[in-house]
Structure formats: C-alpha cells, structure tokens
Design a protein around this motif. Structure first.
Motif, PDB file in Angstrom:
ATOM      1  N   SER A  12       0.916  -1.274   0.061  1.00  0.00           N
ATOM      2  CA  SER A  12      -0.086   0.032  -0.069  1.00  0.00           C
ATOM      3  C   SER A  12       0.640   1.261   0.009  1.00  0.00           C
ATOM      4  O   SER A  12       1.970   1.375   0.478  1.00  0.00           O
ATOM      5  CB  SER A  12      -0.917   0.077   1.227  1.00  0.00           C
ATOM      6  N   PHE A  13       0.273   2.317  -0.192  1.00  0.00           N
ATOM      7  CA  PHE A  13       1.092   3.787  -0.389  1.00  0.00           C
ATOM      8  C   PHE A  13       1.913   3.782   1.085  1.00  0.00           C
ATOM      9  O   PHE A  13       3.042   4.227   1.131  1.00  0.00           O
ATOM     10  CB  PHE A  13       0.069   4.656  -0.719  1.00  0.00           C
ATOM     11  N   ILE A  14       0.904   3.568   2.062  1.00  0.00           N
ATOM     12  CA  ILE A  14       1.437   4.062   3.244  1.00  0.00           C
ATOM     13  C   ILE A  14       2.564   3.001   3.756  1.00  0.00           C
ATOM     14  O   ILE A  14       3.554   3.206   4.417  1.00  0.00           O
ATOM     15  CB  ILE A  14       0.470   4.270   4.427  1.00  0.00           C
ATOM     16  N   GLY A  15       2.253   1.615   3.633  1.00  0.00           N
ATOM     17  CA  GLY A  15       3.057   0.475   3.867  1.00  0.00           C
ATOM     18  C   GLY A  15       4.252   0.737   3.367  1.00  0.00           C
ATOM     19  O   GLY A  15       5.540   0.613   3.845  1.00  0.00           O
ATOM     20  N   ARG A  16       4.479   0.996   1.999  1.00  0.00           N
ATOM     21  CA  ARG A  16       5.670   0.941   1.083  1.00  0.00           C
ATOM     22  C   ARG A  16       6.528   2.096   1.700  1.00  0.00           C
ATOM     23  O   ARG A  16       7.627   2.118   1.776  1.00  0.00           O
ATOM     24  CB  ARG A  16       5.240   1.084  -0.286  1.00  0.00           C
ATOM     25  N   SER A  17       5.696   3.179   1.832  1.00  0.00           N
ATOM     26  CA  SER A  17       6.468   4.539   2.290  1.00  0.00           C
ATOM     27  C   SER A  17       7.130   4.265   3.608  1.00  0.00           C
ATOM     28  O   SER A  17       8.344   4.821   3.783  1.00  0.00           O
ATOM     29  CB  SER A  17       5.535   5.870   2.391  1.00  0.00           C
ATOM     30  N   VAL A  60       1.646  -5.092  15.714  1.00  0.00           N
ATOM     31  CA  VAL A  60       0.975  -5.207  14.270  1.00  0.00           C
ATOM     32  C   VAL A  60       0.342  -3.834  13.818  1.00  0.00           C
ATOM     33  O   VAL A  60      -0.289  -3.244  14.500  1.00  0.00           O
ATOM     34  CB  VAL A  60      -0.254  -6.345  14.370  1.00  0.00           C
ATOM     35  N   ILE A  61       0.672  -3.537  12.651  1.00  0.00           N
ATOM     36  CA  ILE A  61       0.173  -2.227  12.056  1.00  0.00           C
ATOM     37  C   ILE A  61      -0.527  -2.874  10.861  1.00  0.00           C
ATOM     38  O   ILE A  61      -0.280  -3.448   9.869  1.00  0.00           O
ATOM     39  CB  ILE A  61       1.462  -1.241  11.442  1.00  0.00           C
ATOM     40  N   LEU A  62      -1.903  -2.378  10.729  1.00  0.00           N
ATOM     41  CA  LEU A  62      -2.720  -2.785   9.677  1.00  0.00           C
ATOM     42  C   LEU A  62      -2.934  -1.625   8.773  1.00  0.00           C
ATOM     43  O   LEU A  62      -3.609  -0.534   9.038  1.00  0.00           O
ATOM     44  CB  LEU A  62      -4.227  -3.164  10.255  1.00  0.00           C
ATOM     45  N   SER A  63      -2.327  -1.610   7.606  1.00  0.00           N
ATOM     46  CA  SER A  63      -2.282  -0.774   6.623  1.00  0.00           C
ATOM     47  C   SER A  63      -3.118  -1.250   5.400  1.00  0.00           C
ATOM     48  O   SER A  63      -3.110  -0.421   4.211  1.00  0.00           O
ATOM     49  CB  SER A  63      -1.071  -0.136   5.987  1.00  0.00           C
ATOM     50  N   ALA A  64      -3.522  -2.312   5.200  1.00  0.00           N
ATOM     51  CA  ALA A  64      -4.369  -3.079   4.289  1.00  0.00           C
ATOM     52  C   ALA A  64      -5.825  -2.488   4.277  1.00  0.00           C
ATOM     53  O   ALA A  64      -6.594  -2.684   5.637  1.00  0.00           O
ATOM     54  CB  ALA A  64      -4.060  -4.406   4.571  1.00  0.00           C
ATOM     55  N   TYR A 153       4.568   7.786  -3.453  1.00  0.00           N
ATOM     56  CA  TYR A 153       4.206   6.286  -3.921  1.00  0.00           C
ATOM     57  C   TYR A 153       2.499   6.343  -3.682  1.00  0.00           C
ATOM     58  O   TYR A 153       1.845   5.364  -4.268  1.00  0.00           O
ATOM     59  CB  TYR A 153       4.583   5.132  -2.981  1.00  0.00           C
ATOM     60  N   GLU A 154       1.937   7.620  -3.759  1.00  0.00           N
ATOM     61  CA  GLU A 154       0.499   7.512  -3.777  1.00  0.00           C
ATOM     62  C   GLU A 154       0.083   7.431  -5.132  1.00  0.00           C
ATOM     63  O   GLU A 154       0.607   7.421  -6.076  1.00  0.00           O
ATOM     64  CB  GLU A 154      -0.157   8.828  -3.054  1.00  0.00           C
ATOM     65  N   ASP A 155      -1.250   7.156  -5.316  1.00  0.00           N
ATOM     66  CA  ASP A 155      -1.843   6.869  -6.634  1.00  0.00           C
ATOM     67  C   ASP A 155      -2.030   8.327  -7.358  1.00  0.00           C
ATOM     68  O   ASP A 155      -3.128   9.067  -7.119  1.00  0.00           O
ATOM     69  CB  ASP A 155      -3.181   6.207  -6.225  1.00  0.00           C
ATOM     70  N   THR A 156      -1.295   8.130  -8.080  1.00  0.00           N
ATOM     71  CA  THR A 156      -1.270   9.581  -9.012  1.00  0.00           C
ATOM     72  C   THR A 156      -2.490   9.685  -9.742  1.00  0.00           C
ATOM     73  O   THR A 156      -2.654  10.897 -10.262  1.00  0.00           O
ATOM     74  CB  THR A 156      -0.132   9.791  -9.959  1.00  0.00           C
ATOM     75  N   SER A 157      -3.461   8.632  -9.972  1.00  0.00           N
ATOM     76  CA  SER A 157      -4.590   8.963 -10.883  1.00  0.00           C
ATOM     77  C   SER A 157      -5.710   9.672 -10.051  1.00  0.00           C
ATOM     78  O   SER A 157      -6.523  10.256 -10.749  1.00  0.00           O
ATOM     79  CB  SER A 157      -4.955   7.448 -11.451  1.00  0.00           C
ATOM     80  N   ARG A 158      -5.613   9.522  -8.797  1.00  0.00           N
ATOM     81  CA  ARG A 158      -6.736  10.162  -7.997  1.00  0.00           C
ATOM     82  C   ARG A 158      -6.297  11.302  -7.020  1.00  0.00           C
ATOM     83  O   ARG A 158      -7.164  11.677  -6.485  1.00  0.00           O
ATOM     84  CB  ARG A 158      -7.422   9.149  -7.528  1.00  0.00           C
TER      85      ARG A 158
END
Length: 282
Positions: A12-17, A60-64, A153-158
């Motif tokens: 995910s954007f946050i997870g990857r970052s 445990v961090i839930l970003s999903a 890494y956020e979704d550049t389409s939206r």
C-alpha cells in the motif's frame, strides 16, 4: 532491544512508504515482517489463523484495506483482531472519514466520532474499525485517524497533489474541482512517529487519536504552490465557491507525545516534483 513488527499492507502507499523510510533512517532495531496480499490473504480466515500460529510480534500495523469492498475490509480487520494473543499491540491506520463526510466540521476532535455513523464505503469501513477499538476493553489496540496524507508512492490517478504534479509536467494544466480546506501531512511524518512509538515502546493513554496537522491548507493555494514550481503551468478551478473543510484537532496526540514536526509543504512538493520527473523519464 529489537522490536518485532508485523506490517500488513506492505504494498500500500503508506506501507511501502514506511518501509522505505525506516530503512533509509537506519532503524536497525525494528525487525519488520512486511506482508502484502500476495504473501497472505487477510480475507482468508484459515490462512490468517495459520500464519499467526506459533508466532508473536510486539506490534501489528494494519495498512491493508479494500477501499471498494466493505465486507472484505472488515474480514481483514477482524481476522487480525481475532489473533490478538499473537501480538502485544495493534495499530490501526484509520481515517478522518470516520467522522462521516456528511457531517464534517472544522478541526474535528476525537469525541466527534461518537455520533458519527457513515452508512457506506470507505467511511463505513473505518468507522466500524474505529468504534471496535474504542469499545473493546480487552483488546490492546489504538486507532490513528489520518486525514490527508501524501507522498511519492500515492495513486497519481486520483490523489490531488501528485495527480496535479503529473498533469502539470505532462500538459501544463493543473485542476481543482472546487476549493476547500484540507488537512495534509507527508507520509514520512507518520512513518517517523510510528518508529518513535515502537522503538520507545511508548504508551497510549487513549484508544483513538487524530494524526493530522490541525492547520488545513486551501486546495487552490496548494495547486498554486505546485504550479509555481512547474514553469509554464496553469491552475484551473472548475467550480466557484467553497467546498468546506476536512481537518482534525491534533491536541490529544500532541499533549501525550509532544508537538509533531511537519516539514514545509513547499519543500515536500519540490521533492515530489523531482521524483516524478525522474520516474517519468526513467
């Protein structure tokens, strides 16, 4: 002492970052197991239970989340919650959407969620998660309500910021449907806070917190900041008037953990423009 962390939603954007930030900052005492949906289907109850068997994590961090699927998202959440004996602390990445888009007011405080009952989609997902954490006395969890978060890494389409950077670089045209105030923070600020909490094993006095700046910025102003850094670009505002405000009150979190440092948005945008230029030409 090494801190064991299970990060769910690694792609995910946050997870990857967060993963990238922790690695770049050299947080060697964070032992992170990072899983994406390819590694573990969180909707699959049997698979999740099997994964947690004979394992233990400090955090445990839930970003999903499946933004368009309420049932799947709640299955992910409760499948992890059900295995609470396998970890000490659960950190849920919630959202200001829990306050219900139909009843937003400026600088919403945590108690404003008590009477918020969004009825569909992403706000409903996050509301159910947040209310469970708030009310489950035997569950050791905390809900961080994030408002506007941005990064490379956020979704550049939206997403407003990177969508306009990409559009400005390609066509010279930036757009804003209607002006409003929006509480934005850079994803690295969240990553740094999470690392500080986990490495210091800091305690939470409450179960829910707004993670935001408390100082929203006008989308038109933000668009102009982007345009100023892309020579020859123009910002087009499609509708007149003002569309309200999406912001939170960070007082509770800052009272417990101190003032959060937020890097100037202009320098963050400069870095994003350089990154997106590079990826566009690579």
């Amino acid at each position: 002492m090494t801190v064991s962390v299970l990060l769910l939603g690694a792609r995910s954007f946050i997870g990857r970052s967060c993963l990238e930030y922790w690695r770049e900052q050299g947080f060697s005492n964070l032992s992170v197991t990072a899983l994406s949906s390819k590694d573990l289907d969180l909707v699959d109850r049997v698979a999740v239970d099997y994964f947690f068997s004979n394992k233990h994590f400090d955090y445990v961090i839930l970003s999903a989340v499946s933004v368009t699927n309420v049932e799947a998202s709640l299955a992910m959440f409760f499948n992890v919650v059900r295995n609470a004996n396998s970890y000490q602390m659960f950190i849920n990445l919630g959202s200001g959407a829990e306050y219900d888009p139909l009843r937003y007011v400026p600088r919403m405080a945590e108690h404003y969620s008590d009477e918020a009952f969004p009825c569909e989609g992403y706000p409903l997902i996050k509301s159910v998660q947040g209310k469970f954490i708030q009310s489950a006395e035997r569950f050791n969890g905390v809900n961080l309500r994030i408002f506007g978060v941005y990064g490379k890494y956020e979704d550049t389409s939206r997403r407003f910021i990177t969508n306009n950077i990409v559009s400005g670089l390609r066509s010279g045209i930036l757009s804003c449907r209607q002006d409003m105030l929006f509480d934005y923070l850079h994803v690295n600020t969240l990553a740094d806070f999470l690392a500080r909490v986990m490495l210091g094993r800091l305690k939470f006095e409450h179960r829910s917190y707004n993670f935001c700046t408390g100082n929203p910025i006008s989308l038109v102003e933000l668009g102009q900041i982007i345009s100023d850094q892309i020579p020859g670009s123009t910002l087009v505002v499609k509708n007149e008037g003002f569309g309200g405000e999406y912001s939170g009150d960070p007082t509770r979190l800052e009272h417990e953990f101190g003032k959060i440092h937020h890097k100037d948005v202009r320098s963050n945008i400069s870095e994003l423009i350089r990154f997106l230029k590079k990826t566009a030409t690579s």
